[in-house]
Design an enzyme around this catalytic site. Structure first.
Site, PDB file in Angstrom:
ATOM      1  N   ILE A   1      -2.208  -1.113  -3.698  1.00  0.00           N
ATOM      2  CA  ILE A   1      -3.207  -0.407  -2.919  1.00  0.00           C
ATOM      3  C   ILE A   1      -2.828   1.067  -2.846  1.00  0.00           C
ATOM      4  CG2 ILE A   1      -4.388  -0.312  -0.694  1.00  0.00           C
ATOM      5  CD1 ILE A   1      -3.461  -3.271  -0.300  1.00  0.00           C
TER       6      ILE A   1
ATOM      7  N   ASP B   1       0.828  -1.197   0.000  1.00  0.00           N
ATOM      8  CA  ASP B   1       0.000   0.000   0.000  1.00  0.00           C
ATOM      9  C   ASP B   1       0.866   1.251   0.000  1.00  0.00           C
ATOM     10  OD1 ASP B   1      -0.277   1.240   3.165  1.00  0.00           O
ATOM     11  OD2 ASP B   1       0.529  -0.782   2.931  1.00  0.00           O
ATOM     12  N   SER B   2       0.427   2.261  -0.753  1.00  0.00           N
ATOM     13  CA  SER B   2       1.086   3.561  -0.801  1.00  0.00           C
ATOM     14  C   SER B   2       2.540   3.413  -1.252  1.00  0.00           C
ATOM     15  CB  SER B   2       0.971   4.247   0.565  1.00  0.00           C
ATOM     16  OG  SER B   2       1.308   5.607   0.498  1.00  0.00           O
ATOM     17  N   ALA B   3       3.507   3.793  -0.412  1.00  0.00           N
ATOM     18  CA  ALA B   3       4.913   3.576  -0.773  1.00  0.00           C
ATOM     19  C   ALA B   3       5.205   2.090  -0.929  1.00  0.00           C
ATOM     20  CB  ALA B   3       5.826   4.183   0.291  1.00  0.00           C
TER      21      ALA B   3
END
Length: 414
Positions: A233, A203-205
């Site tokens: 994500i 998720d994200s990074a």
């Protein structure tokens, strides 16, 4: 005596009114600090406001400490976030332990129930802007437990070294090192994992790192095991253009502002604040690299419903010196959207989650378009009324639903 008693009562009454008025003013100020206007389609807005209050307070304290020279902003944020840390705790369903894969810290989740067949395997990479975050955060621990139990899968949740102490490509290399160790046939056998049913998620990074290592695996002759799926994500996938419609529309919304995301990107490469300044003004990519903008041109890659009348502006070219000092800003391992079509074609079945009120929304949307054009099968789940990080907010209805949709998709496709 009577007059003194009356005066005393009046004085006490006056003092009480002052206290009530003081409490009223304090309440108004507190409510004003907590309250933030949110779109009408956001469920449970007060939960988002309270979460935003914690994040905002942490950010203010971290910034204040940095101004005073006490600590780096990201180090303070990492320290505050440690309250989410959760020790490895097994239960009747899932065995949990912390270990290392080739010196990279990982947390492993294995179903307790005995089985004669090989299990699915999922390699998970946490977010946190490459600067903080950990696989022991309560939300990540809970999501990994749910995934392991409902999929009857072995889940590997990895850590990696963080900025500002470590910069790109250290984070990428740590994740890739741990994943390669896991994909070794002997190691898969020792954990009872089916080599034909392995996925990567982040998720994200962490979604950035998942996309980057999935691309890198295609070029690595030493890795014989192929990923069956990748799930990204709300991933951060490019640092070329910070003037996308999603950055314009959501620059000041809760959880992840434009300025914070730009700082995450700049810290990923350096503590030199001149890079952040150039990124904020969209003047950090040199003229000689302008050919790469075609890979992140939202005017041709975003579905019409997300353009909303926005006009594309070609970013102003910056100095070549920044790119020479920090070549990572031009590296496909940092910005997976820079991969050409031939590199994308071999990628596995992909699931992408984007959120409506998220500066990173258009990164995910553009990647969906590019993967589809390259012939990769893609399932896109766009979560309306949601902010960045929604799968970590399992205490909200929208976060709980999104997490269930994610796990259900993995159950059907991994």
């Amino acid at each position: 005596m009577l007059s003194n008693t009356v005066l005393l009562k009046k004085q006490n009454s006056y003092n009480m009114r002052k206290k009530y008025f003081g409490f009223l003013i304090l309440g108004v100020l507190l409510a004003g600090y907590i309250y933030v206007p949110l779109p009408d389609n956001v469920e449970e807005p007060w939960k988002i406001m309270l979460l935003n209050t914690f994040l905002k307070t942490s950010s203010y304290l971290a910034l204040f400490g940095e101004i005073l020279g006490l600590n780096h902003f990201m180090k303070s944020m990492a320290l505050f976030s440690r309250i989410q840390g959760f020790p490895p705790t097994s239960d009747e369903n899932i065995f949990v332990k912390d270990t290392t894969f080739n010196d990279i810290p990982v947390r492993i989740y294995v179903p307790q129930q005995k089985t004669k067949s090989l299990r699915r395997g999922l390699f998970y990479i946490h977010g946190g802007g490459w600067c903080f975050g950990s696989n022991d955060y309560y939300s990540y621990d809970l999501l990994s437990r749910w995934t392991a139990e409902r999929l009857d899968a072995v889940v590997i949740s990895t850590n990696y070294r963080l900025a500002p102490k470590y910069h790109f490509p250290v984070q990428f290399e740590d994740v890739y090192t741990a994943l390669k160790w896991f994909l070794d046939p002997q190691n898969l056998e020792s954990y009872g994992v089916d080599p034909g049913r392995i996925g990567i998620s982040g998720d994200s990074a962490g979604g950035n790192l998942a996309a980057a290592v999935a691309q890198q695996l295609l070029e690595d002759p030493d890795v014989k095991i192929k990923l069956k799926v990748q799930t990204l994500i709300y991933p951060a996938l490019q640092n070329f253009d910070f003037d996308l419609p999603s950055y314009r529309e959501n620059a000041h919304y809760p959880v992840l502002s434009k300025s914070l995301m730009v700082r995450f990107w700049s810290e990923y490469f350096t503590t030199d604040r001149s890079l952040k300044k150039a990124m904020l003004s969209n003047q950090h990519i040199p003229l000689e690299s302008s050919n790469l903008f075609k890979f992140v041109n939202w005017s041709s890659l975003l579905p019409e419903k997300f353009k909303k009348g926005h006009i594309y502006k070609t970013p102003t070219h910056g100095s070549s010196e920044l790119a020479k000092k920090y070549p990572g800003i031009l590296d496909v391992k940092a910005s997976p959207l820079l991969a050409d079509d031939s590199k994308l074609r071999g990628l596995p079945l992909t699931y992408v989650i984007t959120c409506q009120y998220d500066v990173l929304r258009d990164d995910g949307l553009m990647y969906v378009t590019r993967l589809q054009k390259s012939g990769v099968q893609v399932i896109h789940n766009h979560v309306e009324g949601a902010f960045h990080g929604t799968l970590a907010f399992l205490f909200t209805k929208v976060g709980y639903r999104a997490a269930n949709q994610y796990i259900n998709w993995l159950h059907e496709n991994l």
